[in-house]
Scaffold this active site. Structure first.
Site, short mmCIF file in Angstrom:
data_model
loop_
_atom_site.label_atom_id
_atom_site.label_comp_id
_atom_site.label_asym_id
_atom_site.label_seq_id
_atom_site.Cartn_x
_atom_site.Cartn_y
_atom_site.Cartn_z
N CYS A 33 49.96 50.01 47.93
CA CYS A 33 49.76 50.23 46.48
C CYS A 33 49.65 51.72 46.15
CB CYS A 33 48.52 49.50 46.00
SG CYS A 33 48.68 47.72 46.23
N HIS A 46 46.80 52.28 39.17
CA HIS A 46 47.46 51.15 39.83
C HIS A 46 46.90 49.84 39.25
CE1 HIS A 46 48.74 48.21 42.64
NE2 HIS A 46 47.56 48.08 43.22
N ASN A 56 50.38 42.52 39.78
CA ASN A 56 50.28 43.64 40.73
C ASN A 56 51.63 43.83 41.41
OD1 ASN A 56 49.78 45.37 42.86
ND2 ASN A 56 47.94 44.33 43.58
O1 UT7 Z 1 46.40 46.03 45.15
C1 UT7 Z 1 45.42 46.76 45.81
C2 UT7 Z 1 44.43 46.03 46.60
N1 UT7 Z 1 43.94 44.81 46.04
C3 UT7 Z 1 42.78 44.78 45.40
O2 UT7 Z 1 42.16 45.79 45.18
C4 UT7 Z 1 42.27 43.41 45.00
C5 UT7 Z 1 40.78 43.44 44.90
N2 UT7 Z 1 40.16 42.13 44.70
C6 UT7 Z 1 40.33 41.38 43.59
O3 UT7 Z 1 41.07 41.73 42.71
C7 UT7 Z 1 39.52 40.11 43.49
O4 UT7 Z 1 38.61 40.05 44.55
C8 UT7 Z 1 40.38 38.81 43.47
C9 UT7 Z 1 41.11 38.68 42.16
C10 UT7 Z 1 41.35 38.81 44.61
C11 UT7 Z 1 39.48 37.57 43.62
O5 UT7 Z 1 38.50 37.55 42.60
P1 UT7 Z 1 36.97 37.28 42.93
O6 UT7 Z 1 36.24 37.28 41.66
O7 UT7 Z 1 36.57 38.31 43.97
O8 UT7 Z 1 37.00 35.83 43.51
P2 UT7 Z 1 36.59 35.29 44.96
O9 UT7 Z 1 37.59 35.70 45.98
O10 UT7 Z 1 35.14 35.66 45.22
O11 UT7 Z 1 36.68 33.74 44.76
C12 UT7 Z 1 35.82 33.05 43.84
C13 UT7 Z 1 36.21 31.60 43.81
C14 UT7 Z 1 36.31 30.95 45.18
O12 UT7 Z 1 35.82 29.65 45.09
P3 UT7 Z 1 34.31 29.30 45.57
O13 UT7 Z 1 34.29 29.68 47.02
O14 UT7 Z 1 33.42 30.15 44.73
O15 UT7 Z 1 34.21 27.85 45.31
C15 UT7 Z 1 37.80 30.88 45.45
O16 UT7 Z 1 38.16 29.82 46.30
O17 UT7 Z 1 37.50 31.44 43.21
C16 UT7 Z 1 38.33 30.64 44.05
N3 UT7 Z 1 39.72 31.09 43.88
C17 UT7 Z 1 40.53 30.56 42.94
N4 UT7 Z 1 40.35 29.61 42.03
C18 UT7 Z 1 41.38 29.32 41.22
C19 UT7 Z 1 40.38 32.05 44.55
N5 UT7 Z 1 41.63 32.17 44.08
C20 UT7 Z 1 41.75 31.25 43.08
C21 UT7 Z 1 42.79 30.90 42.21
N6 UT7 Z 1 42.57 29.95 41.30
N7 UT7 Z 1 43.99 31.51 42.24
#
Ligand code: UT7
Length: 326
Positions: A113, A253, A283
């Site tokens: 990225c 980004h 992204n």
């Molecule tokens: O491009 C450069 C590098 N990338 C980044 O910098 C990305 C940085 N991280 C992020 O943008 C975020 O961490 C994400 C968007 C990837 C994830 O968001 P989050 O708020 O950190 O969610 P999480 O990973 O903590 O997941 C929360 C919940 C989980 O369920 P439980 O365990 O709480 O029941 C996941 O299983 O959301 C669930 N989940 C989803 N639910 C519906 C994860 N992906 C999805 C989805 N749809 N697509």
């Protein structure tokens, strides 16, 4: 004093669009979750066989047209991508041939990225040193063709597209004022697609296995991202002898609207000084900054004399920033 000035920008998005509603039919997710957690509403998706060069070529042609530069006058082409057409030759060479940029040297940069900022910094160094006068930098990704759509933690995040800029030597005081790059390979496992290189080969046995998927520790990346965006931005501004009050537009980004919001808050930048297009394009990795920059220029949000701040963070880990007097 010689600066590298961006004299033309271009962008290209493949025709097919997958909305969040469409993704709901492919994987266990919801429009509400994706919008709330990331700010993404849709993403453009390349067609079968539509590679990184196919997206970069029209973006580069537009940038050259806007700069009024003939392909024959380009000295160097840097293609920033994590999804090259081939393992070799470099996608930059494919672009060079298609443009007819016969005298241009050409190579690829992979800093995920942050790729565009690494490419831009290299172009700047070549121009300021006097080695080259005209450089084309493109960020391009055709990533969705090999995404595992069933893996909802990553599949909803990415999109395809390309952006390009033409940089020319300029002594008017306009152009890139400073850049800053950082890396920390100890975080390599935080965002990785293991198979496909020389370490983990793609074999008939692992073709549909986890080694061919994108693996991301999202929460860990999230924590580091906002901090490193701020650090990179502050360091680049310091090198330019400027402060945040001087910034007219912040073009970050586009990884997650919440990360951008957190970074802008830490920097004390109001919403109207932040360029956001993640809702429409998701992204796009190395294409993200040049695409957003091109949109900002096209919409008249960047005008001559403005101070523009770019910043990125991504796999590697890598991060960076640049300050530009437009
Ligand atoms: O491009 C450069 C590098 N990338 C980044 O910098 C990305 C940085 N991280 C992020 O943008 C975020 O961490 C994400 C968007 C990837 C994830 O968001 P989050 O708020 O950190 O969610 P999480 O990973 O903590 O997941 C929360 C919940 C989980 O369920 P439980 O365990 O709480 O029941 C996941 O299983 O959301 C669930 N989940 C989803 N639910 C519906 C994860 N992906 C999805 C989805 N749809 N697509």
């Amino acid at each position: 004093m010689l600066h590298a000035r961006i004299t033309g920008t271009g962008g290209f998005l493949p025709e097919t669009v997958y909305t969040n509603a469409h993704l709901e039919t492919m994987v266990d997710t919801t429009d509400e979750w994706i919008r709330k957690r990331t700010g993404i509403g849709q993403r453009h998706v390349a067609g079968p066989g539509e590679g990184a060069s196919d997206l970069a070529i029209p973006a580069a042609e537009e940038a050259l047209g806007n700069a009024g530069v003939a392909p024959a006058d380009v000295d160097l082409i840097i293609c920033c991508t994590t999804t090259p057409d081939y393992l070799f030759p470099a996608t930059a060479c494919i672009i060079q041939d298609a443009l007819g940029a016969r005298k241009a040297a050409a190579y690829d940069v992979n800093a995920a990225c942050s790729g565009f900022l690494y490419g831009l910094t290299s172009a700047n160094a070549f121009i300021v040193s006097g080695m080259y006068r005209t450089v084309l930098v493109t960020g391009t990704e055709s990533a969705t063709n090999r995404l595992n759509w069933q893996k909802r933690d990553t599949s909803v995040l990415f999109g395809d597209g390309a952006g390009a800029v033409v940089l020319e030597a300029d002594d008017s005081g306009r152009g890139i004022l400073s850049t800053y790059l950082g890396a920390d390979g100890s975080g390599a496992d935080l965002l990785i697609r293991p198979a496909g290189g020389s370490k983990v080969l793609i074999t008939k046995d692992n073709l549909d296995g986890p080694e061919c998927d994108v693996h991301m520790k999202g929460a860990e990346l999230f924590k580091r991202a906002a901090v490193l965006f701020e650090e990179a931005a502050q360091k680049a501004l310091e090198r330019a002898g400027l402060s945040l009050e001087d910034v007219d537009l912040f073009v970050p980004h586009q990884a997650n609207a919440r990360i951008i919001g957190a970074a802008a808050k830490r920097l004390g930048l109001p919403e109207d000084k932040v360029m956001l297009n993640i809702e429409r394009v998701a992204n796009t990795t190395a294409a993200s900054i040049p695409l957003a920059l091109h949109e900002a220029v096209s919409e008249g949000r960047i005008r001559e004399g403005n101070t523009v701040l770019l910043a990125s963070f991504g796999s590697g880990l890598t991060w960076g920033a640049a300050v530009i007097r437009w």
